[in-house]
Design an enzyme around this catalytic site. Sequence first.
Site, PDB file in Angstrom:
ATOM      1  N   TYR A  37      55.286  52.381  -3.823  1.00  0.00           N
ATOM      2  CA  TYR A  37      54.884  53.033  -5.079  1.00  0.00           C
ATOM      3  C   TYR A  37      55.406  52.213  -6.245  1.00  0.00           C
ATOM      4  O   TYR A  37      56.557  51.765  -6.240  1.00  0.00           O
ATOM      5  CB  TYR A  37      55.474  54.447  -5.146  1.00  0.00           C
ATOM      6  CG  TYR A  37      55.156  55.172  -6.437  1.00  0.00           C
ATOM      7  CD1 TYR A  37      54.045  56.006  -6.530  1.00  0.00           C
ATOM      8  CD2 TYR A  37      55.954  55.012  -7.574  1.00  0.00           C
ATOM      9  CE1 TYR A  37      53.742  56.658  -7.717  1.00  0.00           C
ATOM     10  CE2 TYR A  37      55.656  55.661  -8.760  1.00  0.00           C
ATOM     11  CZ  TYR A  37      54.545  56.484  -8.812  1.00  0.00           C
ATOM     12  OH  TYR A  37      54.246  57.117  -9.991  1.00  0.00           O
TER      13      TYR A  37
ATOM     14  N   GLU B  28      49.784  53.312 -12.785  1.00  0.00           N
ATOM     15  CA  GLU B  28      50.376  53.726 -11.518  1.00  0.00           C
ATOM     16  C   GLU B  28      49.631  53.081 -10.361  1.00  0.00           C
ATOM     17  O   GLU B  28      48.397  53.081 -10.338  1.00  0.00           O
ATOM     18  CB  GLU B  28      50.305  55.252 -11.380  1.00  0.00           C
ATOM     19  CG  GLU B  28      51.032  55.775 -10.157  1.00  0.00           C
ATOM     20  CD  GLU B  28      50.819  57.274  -9.952  1.00  0.00           C
ATOM     21  OE1 GLU B  28      49.648  57.707  -9.842  1.00  0.00           O
ATOM     22  OE2 GLU B  28      51.822  58.006  -9.918  1.00  0.00           O
TER      23      GLU B  28
END
Length: 394
Positions: free
Chosen positions: A117, A205
């Site tokens: 992530y 993101e």
Amino acid sequence: MNIHEYQAKQLFADFGVATPKGWAARSTADFDTALANFPEDSAVVVKSQIHAGGRGKGVFTNGYKGGVHVAKTKAEARDVAAAMFGNTLVTKQTGADGRVVQALYFETASSIAKEYYLAILLDRSTARPVVIASTEGGMSIEEVAEKTPEKIVKIHVDPALGLQDYQKRTLGFALGFKGGLLKQFTKFVAGLYNLFWEKDCSMVEVNPLAVTADERLIALDAKVGFDENALFRHPEIVALRDINEEDPKEVEASKHGLSYIALDGNIACLVNGAGLAMSTMDIIKHYGGNPANFLDVGGSASKEAVAAAFNIILSDKNVRGILVNIFGGIMDCDVIAQGIVGAARETGLQLPLVVRLEGNNAAAGKETLAAAALSLVSGDSMADAAQKIVKLVA
Ligand code: GDP
Ligand code: MN
């Protein structure tokens, strides 16, 4: 403002951030054009393009499972595309109504060794960009934050200095990268930071950021949001806006210069000033009600804009009552009153309406409302008005 994954990946490519090759289709006629780019027996990832995450685990209202599929062949990709396109996908982030899939992205499939992530956001408490990274990719970061917060690394960036080399390495080490992968990572995060900075993003993101079986680091997903106050500097970003993905009420409001945000309660609010609008929502909650929206008509709205605002809040089918809370400083209370009277007549208003007018020309406003003989309740103070509307709606 948000954009689609395929648009975000184009921006990634512009900034040297590695992504798989892909082609978008905005109509069924484009499927074959997009698929023509793939070799005959290649696997193809078919991805629903909606402005919401959780697509992989989403379910279509017709029962079809998954908004992201890895198809083994082009023929299979065509079937998957046909099953998704034009149908409504419900994910954790769309709410129960879901979103109609009006675009698909066909992407070269990658064989994933591990998922990570990576995101960059604006941290308002430190007034700095913050890079967030975790070895736990693919799942929701909220879940990681809750269960294993120690697996999330955060690095704040001094905006005057930019992301420093040592910070890129610190992040890379925290994710366990060495050698060639560390090199790829520092380039990746540098490109991502440049994109965040130069395009005035509110967030970028990448979840998952993947390491492939052949040791390549690539963005499998891409989510980018922009600071709307800076959009005037980026006409190329404004051009990426997809009105289909926005709440029609919010689109209509922006045409009239109104700040409107739909919420899921049943008491509509019409207020002037963002601070007063926030405290109006708070006080409704305080007395046990639920606001249906945030609405700031601003300081200089015309009676037409007020009428438009009234129509927008009424078009929300959940609304059971309306609270008008005006503290007229620059705003003339009589303009508000005229707008309300016009819109209430036009729509044949049946719902309970509580009005609190205070300040600039309030007496004239009250007279306008009284003369129109609308069935409304007037509030003497903000607390009084809020209590009255909560009671009427209950
Ligand atoms: P989201 O569910 O909306 O966040 O959509 P993602 O773009 O993250 O896709 C969901 C999942 O599909 C990812 O977490 C990956 O595990 C998987 N996925 C996406 N692209 C590929 C691919 O090229 N190969 C494989 N094997 N899986 C993929
Ligand atoms: Mn994702």
